[in-house]
Motif scaffolding. Structure first.
Motif, short mmCIF file in Angstrom:
data_model
loop_
_atom_site.label_atom_id
_atom_site.label_comp_id
_atom_site.label_asym_id
_atom_site.label_seq_id
_atom_site.Cartn_x
_atom_site.Cartn_y
_atom_site.Cartn_z
N GLU A 163 0.83 -1.22 0.00
CA GLU A 163 0.00 0.00 0.00
C GLU A 163 0.85 1.26 0.00
N GLU A 164 2.01 1.23 0.66
CA GLU A 164 2.90 2.40 0.56
C GLU A 164 3.36 2.53 -0.90
N GLY A 165 3.57 1.39 -1.55
CA GLY A 165 3.89 1.43 -2.99
C GLY A 165 2.75 2.07 -3.77
N THR A 197 5.05 7.02 13.36
CA THR A 197 5.48 7.71 12.15
C THR A 197 4.41 7.64 11.05
N ASP A 198 3.79 6.46 10.88
CA ASP A 198 2.66 6.38 9.94
C ASP A 198 1.54 7.32 10.39
N ARG A 199 1.42 7.52 11.68
CA ARG A 199 0.37 8.41 12.19
C ARG A 199 0.67 9.86 11.81
N GLU A 213 -6.82 3.55 3.38
CA GLU A 213 -5.83 2.47 3.47
C GLU A 213 -4.97 2.63 4.71
N GLU A 214 -4.67 3.89 5.03
CA GLU A 214 -3.77 4.19 6.15
C GLU A 214 -4.32 3.64 7.47
N ALA A 215 -5.64 3.55 7.58
CA ALA A 215 -6.24 3.08 8.84
C ALA A 215 -5.70 1.69 9.22
N HIS A 216 -5.46 0.86 8.22
CA HIS A 216 -4.91 -0.48 8.51
C HIS A 216 -3.49 -0.37 9.07
N HIS A 217 -2.70 0.57 8.54
CA HIS A 217 -1.33 0.73 9.02
C HIS A 217 -1.33 1.14 10.49
N MET A 218 -2.29 2.03 10.83
CA MET A 218 -2.43 2.45 12.23
C MET A 218 -2.77 1.24 13.11
FE LIG Z 1 1.14 4.14 5.91
#
Ligand SMILES: [Fe+2]
Ligand SMILES: [Fe+2]
Length: 476
Positions: free
Chosen positions: A150-152, A211-213, A240-245
């Motif tokens: 997802e960062e990709g 950091t993702d936050r 998508e970012e919610a999953h990283h959190m």
């Molecule tokens: Fe992220």
């Protein structure tokens, strides 16, 4: 258009096929991206991974889950639905229709904002590329790879904007995003925290928490942008970012849970003897990742950011919930600062500035309030285990390299220290070589289904309703 078209070479919901020039330009960037993924992406060889892929930008059923070889992941371009009536919510152009094209006068600034955001996305993949070799479970391994792909895709999101709206310069910047590398001596990533290494899984959980936050908050301000394609891009990225959190939050939960359990069962603080991570070490990792992430918000005051706001390029977190005029030309704001202590010395305090120049501080405070939520959760785990110890966020002046406190040293409680005191004591607050070596010694891979390393508790829930012992990753 809301449904991505997967029949295309580049999946998208922006009707790429109708713009042949843009389509060709992106198709020629695509192999460069794949080369970058092959040389800088995850190093652990895998057959396939249980990944989610976006299939719709609306509602809950937006993702499809299935085993895919990572290199065949369908990276694409997905923007949230367009609201044809959207109006600019703040700044000088407040109330005017949102921009569908880049206004000439703001071209350079918008491009810069997109490049900085874009630079962080591949950076984290580079930082995390070796973690697969030491994953504590197949579940964690899958989450790492999900975050990586997802960062990709977030890189794709920014590259699309550069190609579609910024002409030749935009295409050159898109190339540069693949040439800079995290930690590189000649061409490092733009922001400091993205050149730090992520050598172990405790760091990975802390990174995805802290950091993702920061990324979440930056995307939140760009989601407010008057430049509508940027706003819509960021809106979907936030989803998508919610999953990283979640990976970060529950990752730290599980480390704390395991440590607490070992402490209680053995009636000791010295959990290293039992293969868990001592609470003081967890605190040191937290101190490090939190303080370098605070730096990502920039100086306490910034005229650049004031200008971005006035121009409508970058808003505040949840701009439309703010109860003010959304222009801030008359307002003032207290920011953290070094203030005159009266004896020729300077001490940690606050000073009043124009609200517009204090916007970095405003965003950092929103972020800090959010981070406090994590600490509360982790302390609840300790409390429920019957333990008196607590984790905390260090003081805002602790270990800062950017902004008002970059030139001083302070303890986690905000006590100002001389350089000598700092060097003598910093090993109590930041991970030492001994701490890092110990944490790394725990990082032995566990690839058997349903098994997990001894330093971390298993998750409460699997992914997409699958059990923890599901075969999330097929290794080679
Ligand atoms: Fe992220
Ligand atoms: Fe991202």
């Amino acid at each position: 258009m809301t449904t991505p078209d997967y029949a295309e070479k580049i999946p998208n919901n922006v009707d790429l096929a109708s713009d042949r020039r843009l389509q060709r330009a992106l198709e020629s960037w695509q192999p460069n991206f794949l080369n970058w993924w092959d040389s800088m992406g995850p190093t652990l060889p895998t057959q396939d991974v249980y990944l989610r892929t976006a299939i719709d930008v609306r509602g809950e059923g937006w993702a499809h889950f299935g085993h895919v070889p990572m290199r065949d992941y369908r990276w694409g371009i997905f923007l949230s639905e367009r609201n044809p009536d959207r109006r600019i919510g703040f700044g000088r152009h407040k109330g005017e229709p949102a921009w569908q094209k880049v206004p000439g006068e703001y071209r350079a600034e918008l491009q810069r904002l997109i490049v900085i955001q874009g630079d962080t996305e591949p950076a984290s993949v580079e930082q995390q590329r070796n973690l697969g070799a030491t994953a504590p479970s197949l579940y964690d391994l899958r989450n790492l790879f999900q975050v990586n792909v997802e960062e990709g895709r977030h890189l794709w999101a920014m590259v699309y904007l550069l190609h579609a709206y910024f002409g030749r310069e935009g295409r050159e910047e898109a190339e540069e995003l693949l040439h800079r590398n995290s930690g590189s001596a000649d061409s490092p990533r733009i922001l400091g925290a993205f050149n730090e290494e992520t050598p172990d899984w405790l760091s990975f959980y802390m990174f995805t928490y802290f950091t993702d936050r920061d990324g979440k908050y930056q995307l939140g301000t760009l989601k407010e942008s008057a430049f509508d394609p940027l706003s819509r891009t960021c809106e979907f990225m936030l989803k998508e970012e919610a999953h990283h959190m979640m990976v970060g939050t529950t990752g730290v939960d599980r480390v704390v849970e395991r440590t607490a359990r070992v402490m209680v069962e053995n009636d000791t603080d010295d959990v290293a003897a039992f293969g868990a991570i001592p609470l003081p070490v967890i605190q040191k990792y937290l101190n490090f990742h939190y303080s370098v992430s605070l730096d990502l918000f920039g100086g306490e005051t910034s005229t650049n950011v004031a200008n971005y706001y006035t121009a409508g390029l970058k808003g505040r977190w949840l701009e439309d919930r703010r109860k003010d005029d959304h222009q801030l030309t008359e307002d003032s704001f207290m920011v953290d600062a070094l203030v005159d202590a009266g004896d020729g010395e300077q001490s940690i305090g606050q000073t009043e500035v124009l609200a517009l120049t204090g916007l970095n501080t405003d965003l950092r405070r929103e972020y800090i309030a959010d981070c406090e939520g994590g600490v509360k959760r982790w302390n609840r785990i300790l409390d429920e285990a019957g333990l008196p110890q607590r984790l905390y966020l260090p003081h805002i002046a602790f270990n800062r390299k950017v902004g008002a406190f970059a030139g001083i040293e302070a303890s986690p409680t905000g006590e100002q220290l001389s350089a000598d005191e700092w060097s003598a004591r910093k090993g109590q607050w930041l991970p030492t070589d001994t701490d890092k070596t110990y944490v790394r010694s725990l990082m032995q891979p566990v690839y058997q289904r349903g098994k997990i390393a001894a330093w971390v508790a298993p998750p409460r829930n699997g992914i997409n309703g699958q059990p923890f012992d599901y075969e999330y990753v097929h290794l080679v």
